[in-house]
Design an enzyme around this catalytic site. Structure first.
Site, mmCIF file in Angstrom:
data_model
loop_
_atom_site.group_PDB
_atom_site.id
_atom_site.type_symbol
_atom_site.label_atom_id
_atom_site.label_comp_id
_atom_site.label_asym_id
_atom_site.label_seq_id
_atom_site.Cartn_x
_atom_site.Cartn_y
_atom_site.Cartn_z
ATOM 1 N N GLU A 194 -6.328 0.249 -13.216
ATOM 2 C CA GLU A 194 -6.128 -1.175 -13.540
ATOM 3 C C GLU A 194 -7.461 -1.811 -13.945
ATOM 4 O O GLU A 194 -7.804 -2.910 -13.519
ATOM 5 C CB GLU A 194 -5.477 -1.899 -12.350
ATOM 6 N N GLU A 301 2.067 3.176 -12.630
ATOM 7 C CA GLU A 301 2.624 2.420 -11.496
ATOM 8 C C GLU A 301 3.579 1.386 -12.053
ATOM 9 O O GLU A 301 3.260 0.696 -13.022
ATOM 10 C CB GLU A 301 1.552 1.615 -10.753
#
Ligand code: BMA
Length: 380
Positions: A194, A301
């Site tokens: 991320e 994810e």
């Protein structure tokens, strides 16, 4: 070039054409690590092939260790309780390994994790590892965003040795992952995830693109060259809501150190019509970049905590992914009630409101769980 050289070049080209046609592959269907082990090379090739077929593997984080209201029950998994089958991708988390802890930040013992990884691999599944490592500069958590952290751990910087020691511990664990024949278990390694977000110490708010790239490249080089690790596929991972190709690639460390392009995305509200729109946009963007670079695309994810929408699986997830070229989608962990009293789970358990729809999702031809993944012989 002499006439003889030209002749040889021409003959060489002529000979390579049928070979390329027969195998349908080019050299570029290999992982970025030129010394990757046989199983790792095969896994990469098979993931690539799979993602071109419109089908995708379904993953779940910490699937075998615990679920909602249970922990360490042999053979159990919330996905299996609901569908009768295990997931095809197993996500595990390394956070706190770097400080020598016996358990990760979510309380999973690394000795047990190693056994779960062996189990998933033996069942024909795929292993992926994330790493919410502590801030090497100040020893606080992965979410500590002290400015200048990455700059302070690069080669030559004051905390570089601290980071190397962290990596040594990660390397020791990676080198302990072996199958029955002594072969290393291939791992999709997803460090510094991320990266476009601003919530981790390696995030975009406190790290320049050059610093990020240098850290990623140093890490790959250290694991490969100093530690001799060649059973990893490297996953580059941004957060979702991507605005442009440039935004996705701004911190991309290079085709020679990345195998899989991915993003993470979560739905937060119910209803939230723009989630599907944003998801579709991210999927289209990452798929197209992966194809251009001849790499594998994945959703590393995804989830909607507590899945309050009964038809979320076939109503939102399945239609967004339909016809896309992705190798896998991993749903985040079924923590249940967390130490901070927050409730978190991302796949249904028995009796949960989206249970029936998850079974419908399981039955779709494009979603692959353990049984189908095993039949694909991903390591052969
Ligand atoms: C987050 C949450 C946290 C957890 C972390 C690492 O998204 O699930 O509770 O500690 O992942 O697994």
């Amino acid at each position: 070039m002499t006439l003889k050289d030209k002749l040889f070049l021409f003959l060489g080209l002529m000979l390579s054409v049928p070979f390329l046609k027969v195998t349908g592959q080019t050299q570029a269907d290999r992982p970025c690590d030129e010394k990757a082990t046989r199983e790792t090379v095969n896994l990469y090739r098979n993931l690539k092939k799979l993602s071109g077929s419109g089908r995708y593997l379904i993953g779940h984080q910490d699937a075998l260790a615990y679920g909602v209201q249970w922990k360490y029950e042999k053979g159990r998994s919330d996905v299996k309780d609901v569908t009768g089958d295990y997931p095809a991708v197993y996500g595990w988390e390394l956070g706190h390994l770097e400080q020598g802890s016996a358990r990760n930040l979510d309380g999973v013992a690394f000795d047990k994790m190693r056994e779960f990884i062996r189990q998933g691999y033996k069942q024909g599944g795929v292993i992926t590892l994330s790493w919410h490592g502590i801030n090497p500069k100040n020893g606080k958590s992965a979410w500590d965003v002290e400015p200048g952290t990455v700059a302070s751990i690069l080669p030559g910087a004051p905390y570089h040795d601290v980071y190397r020691k962290q990596l040594d511990r990660v390397a020791t664990f990676l080198l302990s992952l072996k199958g029955d024949k002594g072969e290393y278990i291939p791992v999709l390694f997803r460090p510094f995830h991320e990266l476009t977000g601003g919530w981790f110490w390696w995030g975009a708010k406190t790290t320049t693109p050059e610093e990020y790239k240098t850290l990623f490249r140093f890490t790959v080089d250290y694991l490969q060259r100093i530690k001799g690790i060649h059973h990893l596929l490297y996953v580059y991972n941004t957060s979702g809501g991507l605005q442009s190709d440039e935004a996705f690639l701004e911190r991309y460390p290079g085709d020679d150190v990345v195998d899989i392009l991915s993003f993470d995305t979560y739905q937060f509200k119910n209803p939230q019509a723009d989630f599907a729109t944003s998801l579709k946009g991210d999927l289209a963007l990452v798929e197209q970049l992966a194809q251009r670079k001849n790499k594998v695309a994945a959703v590393a994810e995804m989830g909607f905590s507590q899945i309050p929408e009964a038809n979320w699986w076939t109503g939102t997830v399945a239609p967004s992914l339909k016809g896309r070229n992705f190798a896998y989608v991993l749903f985040w962990r079924n923590a249940g009630v967390k130490p901070d009293n927050e409730m978190e789970y991302f796949v249904p358990y028995k009796g949960q409101v989206s249970e029936k729809d998850f079974v419908r999702y399981y039955r779709l031809p494009e979603t692959l769980f353990q049984k189908e993944a095993r039949a694909l012989k991903l390591y052969k």
